[in-house]
Design a protein around this motif. Structure first.
Motif, PDB file in Angstrom:
ATOM      1  N   THR A  61       0.916  -1.290  -0.129  1.00 17.59           N
ATOM      2  CA  THR A  61       0.025  -0.074   0.039  1.00 17.59           C
ATOM      3  C   THR A  61       0.827   1.151   0.082  1.00 17.59           C
ATOM      4  OG1 THR A  61      -0.296  -0.088   2.396  1.00 17.59           O
ATOM      5  CG2 THR A  61      -1.919  -1.087   1.065  1.00 17.59           C
ATOM      6  N   ASP A  62       1.994   1.123   0.529  1.00 21.47           N
ATOM      7  CA  ASP A  62       3.006   2.137   0.688  1.00 21.47           C
ATOM      8  C   ASP A  62       3.324   2.574  -0.838  1.00 21.47           C
ATOM      9  OD1 ASP A  62       2.691   2.572   3.201  1.00 21.47           O
ATOM     10  OD2 ASP A  62       4.693   1.729   3.876  1.00 21.47           O
ATOM     11  N   LYS A  63       3.550   1.469  -1.533  1.00 23.59           N
ATOM     12  CA  LYS A  63       3.977   1.529  -2.951  1.00 23.59           C
ATOM     13  C   LYS A  63       3.266   2.360  -3.685  1.00 23.59           C
ATOM     14  CE  LYS A  63       6.029  -1.218  -6.714  1.00 23.59           C
ATOM     15  NZ  LYS A  63       7.084  -0.258  -6.809  1.00 23.59           N
ATOM     16  N   TYR A  64       1.984   2.160  -3.630  1.00 25.80           N
ATOM     17  CA  TYR A  64       0.911   2.849  -4.351  1.00 25.80           C
ATOM     18  C   TYR A  64       0.343   3.863  -3.943  1.00 25.80           C
ATOM     19  CZ  TYR A  64       1.196  -1.054  -7.974  1.00 25.80           C
ATOM     20  OH  TYR A  64       1.655  -1.959  -8.638  1.00 25.80           O
ATOM     21  N   SER A  65       0.930   4.663  -2.819  1.00 20.80           N
ATOM     22  CA  SER A  65       0.560   5.879  -2.317  1.00 20.80           C
ATOM     23  C   SER A  65      -0.717   5.925  -1.568  1.00 20.80           C
ATOM     24  CB  SER A  65       0.881   6.977  -3.161  1.00 20.80           C
ATOM     25  OG  SER A  65       2.142   7.180  -3.704  1.00 20.80           O
ATOM     26  N   ILE A  66      -1.027   4.791  -0.937  1.00 27.92           N
ATOM     27  CA  ILE A  66      -2.542   4.564  -0.317  1.00 27.92           C
ATOM     28  C   ILE A  66      -2.007   4.920   1.186  1.00 27.92           C
ATOM     29  CG2 ILE A  66      -4.157   3.115   0.881  1.00 27.92           C
ATOM     30  CD1 ILE A  66      -3.386   1.396  -1.757  1.00 27.92           C
ATOM     31  N   SER A  67      -2.764   6.064   1.684  1.00 33.75           N
ATOM     32  CA  SER A  67      -2.452   6.530   2.971  1.00 33.75           C
ATOM     33  C   SER A  67      -2.625   5.465   3.872  1.00 33.75           C
ATOM     34  CB  SER A  67      -3.525   7.528   3.424  1.00 33.75           C
ATOM     35  OG  SER A  67      -4.868   7.102   3.493  1.00 33.75           O
ATOM     36  N   ARG A  68      -1.831   5.665   5.029  1.00 36.36           N
ATOM     37  CA  ARG A  68      -2.004   4.678   6.318  1.00 36.36           C
ATOM     38  C   ARG A  68      -3.445   4.675   7.016  1.00 36.36           C
ATOM     39  NH1 ARG A  68       3.024   2.728   8.382  1.00 36.36           N
ATOM     40  NH2 ARG A  68       4.183   2.412   6.427  1.00 36.36           N
ATOM     41  N   ALA A  69      -4.003   5.978   6.766  1.00 39.71           N
ATOM     42  CA  ALA A  69      -5.623   6.146   7.319  1.00 39.71           C
ATOM     43  C   ALA A  69      -6.321   5.237   6.501  1.00 39.71           C
ATOM     44  CB  ALA A  69      -5.880   7.483   7.250  1.00 39.71           C
ATOM     45  N   LYS A  70      -6.269   4.945   5.217  1.00 39.00           N
ATOM     46  CA  LYS A  70      -6.963   4.443   4.355  1.00 39.00           C
ATOM     47  C   LYS A  70      -6.677   2.868   4.574  1.00 39.00           C
ATOM     48  CE  LYS A  70     -10.139   3.589   0.993  1.00 39.00           C
ATOM     49  NZ  LYS A  70      -9.705   4.379  -0.410  1.00 39.00           N
ATOM     50  N   ALA A 123     -10.408  12.128   2.359  1.00 38.81           N
ATOM     51  CA  ALA A 123     -10.130  12.656   1.078  1.00 38.81           C
ATOM     52  C   ALA A 123      -8.768  13.407   1.439  1.00 38.81           C
ATOM     53  CB  ALA A 123     -11.273  13.523   0.576  1.00 38.81           C
ATOM     54  N   THR A 124      -8.813  14.153   2.426  1.00 32.69           N
ATOM     55  CA  THR A 124      -7.525  14.789   2.727  1.00 32.69           C
ATOM     56  C   THR A 124      -6.216  13.921   2.847  1.00 32.69           C
ATOM     57  OG1 THR A 124      -8.765  16.528   3.825  1.00 32.69           O
ATOM     58  CG2 THR A 124      -6.409  16.570   4.094  1.00 32.69           C
ATOM     59  N   TYR A 125      -6.292  13.114   3.500  1.00 33.32           N
ATOM     60  CA  TYR A 125      -5.253  12.136   3.688  1.00 33.32           C
ATOM     61  C   TYR A 125      -4.935  11.390   2.279  1.00 33.32           C
ATOM     62  CZ  TYR A 125      -5.359  12.557   8.807  1.00 33.32           C
ATOM     63  OH  TYR A 125      -5.333  12.662  10.130  1.00 33.32           O
ATOM     64  N   GLU A 126      -5.910  10.924   1.698  1.00 28.70           N
ATOM     65  CA  GLU A 126      -5.685  10.122   0.310  1.00 28.70           C
ATOM     66  C   GLU A 126      -4.804  11.305  -0.685  1.00 28.70           C
ATOM     67  OE1 GLU A 126      -6.580   6.500  -0.903  1.00 28.70           O
ATOM     68  OE2 GLU A 126      -5.345   7.219   0.789  1.00 28.70           O
ATOM     69  N   ARG A 127      -5.455  12.572  -0.702  1.00 29.42           N
ATOM     70  CA  ARG A 127      -4.928  13.584  -1.658  1.00 29.42           C
ATOM     71  C   ARG A 127      -3.316  13.841  -1.193  1.00 29.42           C
ATOM     72  NH1 ARG A 127      -8.383  17.015  -0.713  1.00 29.42           N
ATOM     73  NH2 ARG A 127      -9.645  16.999  -2.562  1.00 29.42           N
ATOM     74  N   ASN A 179       1.406  14.224  -2.702  1.00 28.55           N
ATOM     75  CA  ASN A 179       2.349  14.849  -1.984  1.00 28.55           C
ATOM     76  C   ASN A 179       3.322  13.610  -1.459  1.00 28.55           C
ATOM     77  OD1 ASN A 179       1.447  17.378  -2.375  1.00 28.55           O
ATOM     78  ND2 ASN A 179       0.148  17.335  -0.408  1.00 28.55           N
ATOM     79  N   GLY A 180       3.035  12.516  -1.699  1.00 33.17           N
ATOM     80  CA  GLY A 180       3.709  11.401  -1.212  1.00 33.17           C
ATOM     81  C   GLY A 180       3.691  11.191   0.327  1.00 33.17           C
ATOM     82  N   ASP A 181       2.847  11.836   0.980  1.00 33.81           N
ATOM     83  CA  ASP A 181       2.727  11.868   2.510  1.00 33.81           C
ATOM     84  C   ASP A 181       1.838  10.797   2.862  1.00 33.81           C
ATOM     85  OD1 ASP A 181       2.563  12.528   5.071  1.00 33.81           O
ATOM     86  OD2 ASP A 181       1.882  14.507   4.776  1.00 33.81           O
ATOM     87  N   ILE A 182       2.060   9.624   3.166  1.00 32.53           N
ATOM     88  CA  ILE A 182       1.186   8.736   3.494  1.00 32.53           C
ATOM     89  C   ILE A 182       0.614   8.864   5.011  1.00 32.53           C
ATOM     90  CG2 ILE A 182       1.969   6.923   2.215  1.00 32.53           C
ATOM     91  CD1 ILE A 182       3.420   5.622   4.346  1.00 32.53           C
ATOM     92  N   PHE A 183       0.996   9.960   5.863  1.00 32.25           N
ATOM     93  CA  PHE A 183       0.531   9.965   7.281  1.00 32.25           C
ATOM     94  C   PHE A 183      -0.193  11.279   7.424  1.00 32.25           C
ATOM     95  CE2 PHE A 183       4.384   7.559   7.671  1.00 32.25           C
ATOM     96  CZ  PHE A 183       3.902   6.502   8.720  1.00 32.25           C
TER      97      PHE A 183
END
Length: 550
Positions: free
Chosen positions: A170-179, A248-252, A257-261
């Motif tokens: 999930t990190d590789k595909y920029s899925i937020s840790r919240a998701k 939506a904010t976390y995923e955006r 921005n590459g910020d998964i947190f």
């Protein structure tokens, strides 16, 4: 210009309000129960804890103030009684419970296993392997859900195992840790409550005295609208490639921005790595410990359920001790994993031993929150929260027969949210449901199912729920980030489920209600997708970004 710290103001206000409110509560009943036992005061401690947590975004002190609130109300401002109730009846008793300690041991051992898997390079190898097999962001999320559906025997085991396995992908595909935390949480309790062979089926069966509990559990599955619709919602959200609310904010931020947190919590970041990957492991170095863990835990459940003493497979699962089973299974898996890594020489034995304290440290945060959540439950129990709910249900007019399933569902949601426990909610409301249906046996299944669904829903929403806490730990994300992003999704399914129970109460059929619920859920999600503030993911963009990362 003087800056006002909102968190400090809220804490001071909360403590002052509690002190003033507790002043008239000095009178104690003769049997040592507080004068306000089984009244609306029993709801105050969880409301204080949850309210402060959501407002201040700080969970430790919020829970602690909620505990203090319960102690003040119970003791009636009697300081020795207050200290004894909070420290001895609360913290010490919670940590003296064999079941609770078993959960903590399982958490610690699993933390050690995850640290060893990361150190071996197995997690990184799995991420590289999965990147060649799973080439889309949707695929990574579908895989997470699929793994969650497969690990149905216990929600605690699900939360931490799915997170440790799927984080690299999930990190590789920029899925937020919240998701990720949402996908973990939504495939924990909602899946276990649908699985006849699980620790949850055993719990529910135990609350249905004098009847075939497992048979009732199976009959109730089609009526468990919240669990079924939660699973359906995950697939809809993933397929439609969008998010709304805080998610939506976390995923955006994750995609653009590459910020998964989003909220950079240094404690989370420090514990996230568990151990630096310094060895060139292969996929089997990750999968072998996970497979051994699954087999060991299932074997442990059969053992504690008496399978080798002549009980049938199903009966053994229904009668197992989940906490003991997980401890036995995880310790066996840990020993086998150490032997496996040593024989394969993928990690030196001395470095494996260094993972022991590292794994423990990675679980300090969830252990603290769990301990305080259990203590808060002790406070609400001593104030008669269960009896208060039972009394409220007795006051429901008999003419509202058709909406009773929906009413039971909503009350179960509220109780599960306030107490942070599904099983406790089942134990309180299922006996009440059986009493209500004594003269209406045709409504027994739908009412029991509404209690089960509501308990899961309240547990799913509550920031003090153990599965919510462990989902945050499994995804290695700030706990309140998970809570605030998951809540809008859970409330959406809650609303649709309540309508389904009204329909089921009128038509006495789960299938019509479920079909209406699925259509209504899809329409609502389409509406949210078109609203301003939702975030629609560009799959092509994320694939290109993942390819660029390697």
């Amino acid at each position: 210009m003087i800056r006002i710290n909102r968190s400090r103001v809220m804490y001071v206000f909360g403590l002052a309000a509690l002190f003033i409110a507790a002043m008239p509560l000095v009178a104690m009943a003769a049997d040592s129960k507080p004068a306000v036992y089984a009244t609306a005061w029993a709801v105050l401690p969880p409301i204080v804890a949850i309210g402060l947590a959501l407002i201040t975004k700080e969970v430790y002190s919020s829970l602690f103030i909620g505990i203090l609130a319960g102690g003040l109300i119970y003791s009636g401002m009697n300081f020795p009684k207050f200290m004894n109730h909070v420290m001895i009846d609360g913290f010490v008793t919670s940590l003296s419970s064999a079941g609770n300690v078993g959960i903590l041991v399982f958490l610690v051992v699993l933390g050690m296993l995850v640290a060893m898997m990361n150190l071996s390079g197995g997690s990184a190898a799995f991420g590289n392997w999965a990147a060649h097999k799973i080439r889309t962001r949707r695929g990574a999320q579908y895989s997470t859900v699929a793994l969650g559906l497969l690990i149905f025997v216990d929600d605690y085991f699900n939360c931490l195992t799915v997170g440790s396995v799927m984080k690299p992908l999930t990190d590789k595909y920029s899925i937020s840790r919240a998701k990720l935390a949402y996908l973990i949480d939504a495939t924990a309790a909602p899946v276990c409550i649908l699985a006849p062979i699980s620790s949850w089926a055993a719990a529910v069966s135990g609350f249905v005295e004098g009847k075939n509990g497992l048979s009732i559990f199976i009959q109730a599955i089609p009526y468990n609208f919240y669990a079924l619709l939660t699973i359906a919602m995950m697939f809809m959200i993933i397929t439609m490639s969008f998010d709304y609310g805080k998610m939506a904010t976390y995923e955006r931020n994750a995609v653009e921005n590459g910020d998964i947190f989003t909220i950079q919590d240094t404690a989370v970041l420090k514990n996230d790595g568990d151990a630096d990957t310094v060895h060139q492991g292969i996929v089997i170095d990750l999968m072998f410990p996970v497979i051994v863990l699954i087999i060991s835990c299932i074997t442990g459940m059969l053992y504690t359920g008496g399978y080798w003493k002549g009980e049938s497979f199903v009966t053994a699962f229904a009668g197992c001790d989940a906490s003991t089973s997980l401890v036995l299974g995880s310790v066996v898996a840990l020993v086998i994993t150490i032997v496996y890594y040593t024989i394969r020489r993928v990690v030196p034995f001395s470095e494996l031993m260094e993972c022991v304290p590292e794994g423990f440290k990675s679980m300090v945060s969830p252990i603290l929150v769990l301990t305080m959540a259990w203590t808060l439950k002790t406070m609400t129990d001593s104030l008669g929260l269960a009896q208060f709910v039972a009394n409220m249900m007795d006051k429901v007019p008999g003419g509202f027969v058709m909406v009773i399933p929906a009413l039971f569902f909503l009350v179960s949601c509220a109780l599960g949210f306030a107490s942070g426990t599904s099983w406790g909610t089942f134990g309180i409301l299922i006996p009440i449901a059986l009493a209500v249906t004594a003269n209406r046996p045709d409504m027994m299944i739908v009412l029991i199912s509404s209690c089960m669904a509501g308990g899961v829903c309240g547990d799913h929403c509550s920031p003090i729920s153990d599965t919510t806490i462990m989902s945050s730990a499994g995804a290695a994300v700030r706990h309140l980030s998970h809570v605030e992003t998951q809540l809008p999704y859970a409330v959406t399914v809650l609303s649709v489920s309540a309508i389904c129970y009204v329909i089921a109460g009128i038509m006495e059929s789960p299938w019509v209600a479920l079909a209406v619920g699925l259509v209504l859920l899809y329409v609502i999600l389409r509406f949210f997708k078109k609203r301003e503030g939702s975030y629609v993911v560009d799959e092509v963009q994320t694939i290109e970004a993942a390819t660029a990362q390697g």
